[in-house]
Design a protein around this motif. Sequence first.
Motif, PDB file in Angstrom:
ATOM      1  N   GLU A  77       0.822  -1.210   0.000  1.00 23.22           N
ATOM      2  CA  GLU A  77       0.000   0.000   0.000  1.00 23.22           C
ATOM      3  C   GLU A  77       0.852   1.253   0.000  1.00 23.22           C
ATOM      4  OE1 GLU A  77      -4.034  -1.604   2.277  1.00 23.22           O
ATOM      5  OE2 GLU A  77      -2.294  -0.931   3.438  1.00 23.22           O
ATOM      6  N   ARG A  78       2.018   1.204   0.644  1.00 21.85           N
ATOM      7  CA  ARG A  78       2.903   2.373   0.640  1.00 21.85           C
ATOM      8  C   ARG A  78       3.428   2.674  -0.756  1.00 21.85           C
ATOM      9  NH1 ARG A  78       4.484   0.471   5.889  1.00 21.85           N
ATOM     10  NH2 ARG A  78       6.144  -0.804   4.998  1.00 21.85           N
ATOM     11  N   GLY A  79       3.403   1.690  -1.642  1.00 23.50           N
ATOM     12  CA  GLY A  79       3.853   1.910  -3.005  1.00 23.50           C
ATOM     13  C   GLY A  79       2.747   2.368  -3.942  1.00 23.50           C
ATOM     14  N   GLN A  80       1.506   2.420  -3.438  1.00 23.92           N
ATOM     15  CA  GLN A  80       0.367   2.838  -4.253  1.00 23.92           C
ATOM     16  C   GLN A  80       0.189   4.355  -4.208  1.00 23.92           C
ATOM     17  OE1 GLN A  80      -2.846   0.751  -2.353  1.00 23.92           O
ATOM     18  NE2 GLN A  80      -2.505  -1.161  -3.480  1.00 23.92           N
ATOM     19  N   TRP A  81      -0.670   4.838  -5.107  1.00 27.08           N
ATOM     20  CA  TRP A  81      -1.152   6.215  -4.975  1.00 27.08           C
ATOM     21  C   TRP A  81      -1.780   6.344  -3.595  1.00 27.08           C
ATOM     22  CZ3 TRP A  81      -6.505   8.132  -6.561  1.00 27.08           C
ATOM     23  CH2 TRP A  81      -6.579   9.532  -6.432  1.00 27.08           C
ATOM     24  N   TYR A  82      -1.514   7.436  -2.912  1.00 25.71           N
ATOM     25  CA  TYR A  82      -1.889   7.548  -1.502  1.00 25.71           C
ATOM     26  C   TYR A  82      -3.367   7.266  -1.254  1.00 25.71           C
ATOM     27  CZ  TYR A  82      -2.751   9.300   3.145  1.00 25.71           C
ATOM     28  OH  TYR A  82      -3.155   9.397   4.452  1.00 25.71           O
ATOM     29  N   PHE A  83      -4.258   7.762  -2.096  1.00 23.56           N
ATOM     30  CA  PHE A  83      -5.695   7.632  -1.866  1.00 23.56           C
ATOM     31  C   PHE A  83      -6.240   6.250  -2.244  1.00 23.56           C
ATOM     32  CE2 PHE A  83      -4.910  12.150  -2.414  1.00 23.56           C
ATOM     33  CZ  PHE A  83      -5.615  12.712  -1.370  1.00 23.56           C
ATOM     34  N   GLN A  84      -5.408   5.432  -2.856  1.00 24.49           N
ATOM     35  CA  GLN A  84      -5.898   4.191  -3.458  1.00 24.49           C
ATOM     36  C   GLN A  84      -6.539   3.246  -2.448  1.00 24.49           C
ATOM     37  OE1 GLN A  84      -3.136   2.625  -6.266  1.00 24.49           O
ATOM     38  NE2 GLN A  84      -4.070   0.592  -6.343  1.00 24.49           N
ATOM     39  N   ARG A  85      -5.921   3.059  -1.293  1.00 24.04           N
ATOM     40  CA  ARG A  85      -6.475   2.088  -0.340  1.00 24.04           C
ATOM     41  C   ARG A  85      -7.764   2.585   0.300  1.00 24.04           C
ATOM     42  NH1 ARG A  85      -4.009   1.299   5.384  1.00 24.04           N
ATOM     43  NH2 ARG A  85      -3.653   3.401   6.165  1.00 24.04           N
ATOM     44  N   TYR A  86      -7.987   3.896   0.284  1.00 20.93           N
ATOM     45  CA  TYR A  86      -9.253   4.421   0.784  1.00 20.93           C
ATOM     46  C   TYR A  86     -10.361   4.248  -0.247  1.00 20.93           C
ATOM     47  CZ  TYR A  86      -6.337   6.425   4.425  1.00 20.93           C
ATOM     48  OH  TYR A  86      -5.452   6.577   5.473  1.00 20.93           O
ATOM     49  N   ARG A 101     -10.863   7.960  11.329  1.00 24.85           N
ATOM     50  CA  ARG A 101      -9.603   8.390  10.714  1.00 24.85           C
ATOM     51  C   ARG A 101      -9.676   8.079   9.218  1.00 24.85           C
ATOM     52  NH1 ARG A 101      -7.138  11.958  14.122  1.00 24.85           N
ATOM     53  NH2 ARG A 101      -6.651  11.054  16.150  1.00 24.85           N
ATOM     54  N   SER A 102      -8.939   8.827   8.440  1.00 27.05           N
ATOM     55  CA  SER A 102      -9.111   8.742   6.996  1.00 27.05           C
ATOM     56  C   SER A 102      -7.820   9.108   6.284  1.00 27.05           C
ATOM     57  CB  SER A 102     -10.222   9.714   6.580  1.00 27.05           C
ATOM     58  OG  SER A 102      -9.784  11.059   6.797  1.00 27.05           O
TER      59      SER A 102
END
Length: 267
Positions: A77-86, A101-102
């Motif tokens: 997830e740290r390698g993804q676009w920041y908003f991706q996991r949300y 938290r978001s």
Amino acid sequence: MVGSGRVPKKIYEAELLRLQTELVVMQEWVRDTGSRVVLLFEGRDAAGKGGAIKRLTEYLNPRVARVVALPAPTTRERGQWYFQRYIDHLPTTGELLLFDRSWYNRAGVEKVMDFCTPEEYHRFLAQAPIFERLLVEDGILLRKYWFSVSDEEQERRFRARSEDRMRNWKLSPMDLESVSRWEDYSRAKDEMFVHTDTAEAPWYVIEAEDKRRARLNMIAHVLSTVPYTNTERAATTFPARPASNGYVRPPRELFHAVPDHAATLKQ
């Protein structure tokens, strides 16, 4: 203008139940109309976000109203676009989603604790309003709540947690760090508001010195800003119970019964 002093328990409980009844009506509207609602909860540590979320969802259907509280990101997830996991958790039609938290972790704890680079931080401040505008333009009803509490009240609640065996698991090293970094978090919050308190997705501040008042104010605001209506429900018709066809229940002694602990209690 927010009042001062603690809301009396009797008044609080009566009004909370009334508001929770309305939340059930709103939930039915969300499901029946296929609406998508996102409630985002941020704020100071120990400001009462978790308790407010519990009261809001207490009587709601968990298949309609979901709470998402994500752990620290994985290596992937740290390698993804920041908003991706949300994005993976955003609601589909007929759902109400609450973020405990978001994506604003990046503008708060990650910024203060140097868990992200300056470049990542500034990119977030530039992209967050665009991301939220896309959500709103796609029809998502987005509400962002910031729970505010004084440094004195925060420390009082931390100390109460440390002395309470039922709640001291809630006191983390990050909580204690927030005491010594109070002004750093204040500056981060102010900067975050400058960039992300937009017309499309404004921040709504909940004064949370009194948790009862904060819960009532937050729930009332949600209800006042979601354009729900009371949808008619068909009357429930119970079928007639058929006559027995000879079924005989096996003896209870064949099963492993839970011991009757309640019977050992003094009446």
